[in-house]
Design an enzyme around this catalytic site. Structure first.
Site, PDB file in Angstrom:
ATOM      1  N   CYS A  19     -24.502  60.080 -12.035  1.00  0.00           N
ATOM      2  CA  CYS A  19     -23.980  58.706 -12.014  1.00  0.00           C
ATOM      3  C   CYS A  19     -24.962  57.735 -11.182  1.00  0.00           C
ATOM      4  O   CYS A  19     -24.349  56.320 -11.058  1.00  0.00           O
ATOM      5  CB  CYS A  19     -22.409  58.529 -11.311  1.00  0.00           C
TER       6      CYS A  19
ATOM      7  N   CYS B  70     -16.106  52.691  -7.130  1.00  0.00           N
ATOM      8  CA  CYS B  70     -15.443  53.873  -7.329  1.00  0.00           C
ATOM      9  C   CYS B  70     -14.066  54.045  -6.804  1.00  0.00           C
ATOM     10  O   CYS B  70     -13.571  55.011  -7.297  1.00  0.00           O
ATOM     11  CB  CYS B  70     -16.348  54.975  -6.595  1.00  0.00           C
TER      12      CYS B  70
ATOM     13  N   CYS C 156     -12.289  60.807 -12.155  1.00  0.00           N
ATOM     14  CA  CYS C 156     -13.281  61.523 -11.344  1.00  0.00           C
ATOM     15  C   CYS C 156     -13.649  61.175  -9.805  1.00  0.00           C
ATOM     16  O   CYS C 156     -13.525  61.859  -9.078  1.00  0.00           O
ATOM     17  CB  CYS C 156     -14.403  61.628 -12.057  1.00  0.00           C
TER      18      CYS C 156
ATOM     19  N   CYS D 180     -23.508  59.940  -6.918  1.00  0.00           N
ATOM     20  CA  CYS D 180     -23.660  61.263  -7.231  1.00  0.00           C
ATOM     21  C   CYS D 180     -24.923  61.238  -8.177  1.00  0.00           C
ATOM     22  O   CYS D 180     -25.277  60.356  -8.790  1.00  0.00           O
ATOM     23  CB  CYS D 180     -22.294  61.672  -8.002  1.00  0.00           C
TER      24      CYS D 180
END
Length: 239
Positions: A206, A231, A119, A203
């Site tokens: 998260c 990430c 993602c 985000c």
């Protein structure tokens, strides 16, 4: 590209220098092909404030993953009001997002580290590559104390993952306290999520607030065990 000898010499020179000196060097050497990656966290706003003092209309980009907090969008508005920047916002490719979500589900990231990083790849890493196209250098708000994966970062690096361009980390040796001292002293706008207990902001699904005794990165992907809490934007493909 800088040679290893030049890189070592520069880092030795700048190690005890203020962030503004690193930024001045970067602007003098790479402008206009140098850009600030703004994640809407405290460190990036400090750098933006400094940049605004050494270059007219600095280049800045923000990656909007499509799942940011409302407070982050409000901060973008504050940035536009306070600073004269060449600000660009990059979004993930909608076809790649649709393919990922339709295959793995809307909240795939909760199921495994691999799916979470998939993602992040679509929503962050691929837009980053587009944002850096044509650039010779980029600036980040990375600090050594942020995470164990960042303990060895230097103020000037070669980013092999992104085409061998130069990566500047002017706040590498700064502490959390120094960041906030600068923000308060210079009236720098900041993400209001910090007032709600957040210390690292990404985000919505998260990121969570952290307790005073928790590590700042504890609020990122908190359900993961033994992951690197990264990430993919700052993999160690650097020299």
């Amino acid at each position: 590209m800088l040679s290893k000898e030049e890189l070592d010499s520069l880092n030795k020179w700048f190690e005890d220098k203020e962030p503004l000196e690193v930024l001045k060097w970067g602007i003098e050497k790479f402008h206009p092909k140098i850009v600030l990656a703004c994640s809407l966290q405290a460190e990036d706003l400090v750098i933006l404030d400094m940049l605004s003092k050494v270059v007219e209309k600095p280049k800045v980009f923000i990656i909007d993953t499509g799942r940011l907090h409302q407070e982050s969008y409000e901060l973008i508005e504050e940035i536009n009001k306070k600073y004269n920047t060449d600000l660009r916002i990059y979004f993930p490719d909608y076809k790649e997002v649709e393919a990922l979500v339709n295959k793995h589900g809307i909240n795939l990231f909760y199921r495994s580290v691999e799916l979470r990083k998939a993602c992040c790849e679509v929503r962050k890493v691929l837009p980053l590559r587009r944002a850096l196209e044509g650039m010779q250098a980029w600036i980040t708000g990375l600090r050594r104390e942020q995470n164990f994966t960042r303990g060895g970062i230097k103020k000037i690096e070669i980013d092999e993952v992104n085409g061998g361009i130069v990566k500047l980390n002017p706040l590498a040796d700064w502490t959390w306290e120094q960041v906030w001292e600068y923000i308060k002293k210079n009236n720098v706008p900041y993400n209001k999520l910090y007032d709600k207990g957040y210390k690292s902001i990404g985000c919505v699904p998260c990121t969570r607030p952290v307790k005073p005794w928790e590590h700042p990165r504890a609020g990122r992907w908190w359900w993961e065990q033994n992951s690197d809490k990264e990430c993919g934007l700052h993999y160690r493909g650097v020299k």
